[in-house]
Design a protein around this motif. Structure first.
Motif, short mmCIF file in Angstrom:
data_model
loop_
_atom_site.label_atom_id
_atom_site.label_comp_id
_atom_site.label_asym_id
_atom_site.label_seq_id
_atom_site.Cartn_x
_atom_site.Cartn_y
_atom_site.Cartn_z
N THR A 166 4.16 38.67 -43.06
CA THR A 166 2.78 38.26 -42.60
C THR A 166 2.16 38.64 -43.74
OG1 THR A 166 3.14 38.56 -40.26
CG2 THR A 166 0.94 37.44 -40.53
N PHE A 167 0.92 37.69 -44.29
CA PHE A 167 0.28 37.03 -45.38
C PHE A 167 -0.64 36.34 -44.38
CE2 PHE A 167 4.95 38.23 -46.66
CZ PHE A 167 4.60 39.24 -48.20
N GLU A 168 -1.66 36.62 -45.69
CA GLU A 168 -2.88 35.65 -45.53
C GLU A 168 -3.47 35.50 -47.19
OE1 GLU A 168 -5.80 38.11 -42.34
OE2 GLU A 168 -6.08 38.25 -44.13
N GLY B 175 -5.53 30.28 -44.78
CA GLY B 175 -3.98 30.05 -43.82
C GLY B 175 -3.51 31.20 -44.05
N LYS B 176 -2.37 31.48 -43.38
CA LYS B 176 -1.59 32.71 -42.80
C LYS B 176 -0.50 32.17 -43.42
CE LYS B 176 -2.37 36.16 -39.47
NZ LYS B 176 -2.62 36.48 -38.51
N ILE B 177 0.64 32.78 -43.62
CA ILE B 177 1.91 32.69 -44.17
C ILE B 177 2.75 34.09 -43.18
CG2 ILE B 177 3.92 32.05 -45.91
CD1 ILE B 177 1.36 31.68 -47.73
N VAL C 254 -0.85 41.42 -45.04
CA VAL C 254 -1.18 41.94 -43.48
C VAL C 254 -0.38 42.83 -41.98
CG1 VAL C 254 -2.94 40.44 -44.02
CG2 VAL C 254 -1.51 39.98 -42.48
N SER C 255 0.78 42.51 -42.92
CA SER C 255 1.65 43.11 -41.47
C SER C 255 3.45 42.71 -42.36
CB SER C 255 1.64 42.76 -40.36
OG SER C 255 2.75 43.28 -39.32
N GLU C 256 3.96 44.35 -41.72
CA GLU C 256 5.79 43.85 -42.56
C GLU C 256 6.27 42.91 -41.48
OE1 GLU C 256 7.68 44.91 -44.85
OE2 GLU C 256 6.52 45.74 -45.62
N LYS C 257 5.79 42.52 -39.85
CA LYS C 257 6.24 42.15 -39.00
C LYS C 257 5.58 40.93 -38.95
CE LYS C 257 5.85 46.41 -36.20
NZ LYS C 257 5.82 46.77 -34.67
N ILE C 258 6.54 39.83 -38.17
CA ILE C 258 6.41 38.51 -38.65
C ILE C 258 6.27 38.22 -36.68
CG2 ILE C 258 6.83 36.23 -38.25
CD1 ILE C 258 8.50 37.71 -40.38
N GLU C 259 4.96 37.13 -36.21
CA GLU C 259 5.30 36.90 -35.02
C GLU C 259 6.44 36.58 -34.36
OE1 GLU C 259 1.87 33.96 -34.12
OE2 GLU C 259 0.14 35.55 -35.26
N THR C 260 6.58 37.07 -32.91
CA THR C 260 8.20 35.90 -32.67
C THR C 260 8.50 34.96 -33.07
OG1 THR C 260 8.06 37.81 -30.91
CG2 THR C 260 9.34 35.88 -30.39
#
Length: 138
Positions: free
Chosen positions: A28-30, A39-41, A121-127
């Motif tokens: 997850t990126f900003e 935005g967010k990617i 911002v995170s290695e994880k991605i929202e489900t």
């Protein structure tokens, strides 16, 4: 104008990909323009989903060219004008989990460039986004 910004952001995300640094390929990126969050990617494999404050979401395909350059194209049923532009993205590391991005049209003579900063911002991605990205990558 919003479509230009959107595709520029897509390019920005594409630039953030790297074959040498898998941390840029997934997560997850900003996206920041002039120190302002725009935005967010959510990125996985050859696809990314961009989400903007107004609620707009875009999907883009990423095709790797080199370790620091990628082509980015929006995915729509009918592509027209700006939506049909293929963006060449270049990125470079500017800090911990921060990358400078430069995107230029590769299939058009438009004199335009998009510059931004991509921050992981995170290695994880929202489900919800992870399910969509997995489906696109199949």
């Amino acid at each position: 104008m919003i479509k230009k910004i959107t595709f520029a952001l897509i390019l920005l995300c594409t630039i953030a990909c790297s074959q040498k640094n898998n941390g840029i390929k997934t997560g997850t990126f900003e996206i920041y323009e002039n120190d302002s969050l725009v935005g967010k990617i959510y990125r996985l494999g050859n696809y990314q989903i961009e989400k903007y404050p107004e609620g707009n979401e875009l999907i883009a395909r990423i095709d790797h060219k080199t370790d620091s350059t990628y082509f980015l194209r929006g995915i729509e049923k009918v592509q027209k004008r700006v939506d049909s532009i293929v963006w060449l993205n270049k990125y470079w590391k500017i800090g911990t989990d921060k990358y400078g991005v430069l995107a230029i049209p590769s299939n058009s003579n438009i004199d335009y460039k998009y510059e931004a900063v991509l921050r992981k911002v995170s290695e994880k991605i929202e489900t919800d986004y992870l399910v969509k990205l997995n489906s696109l990558n199949e």
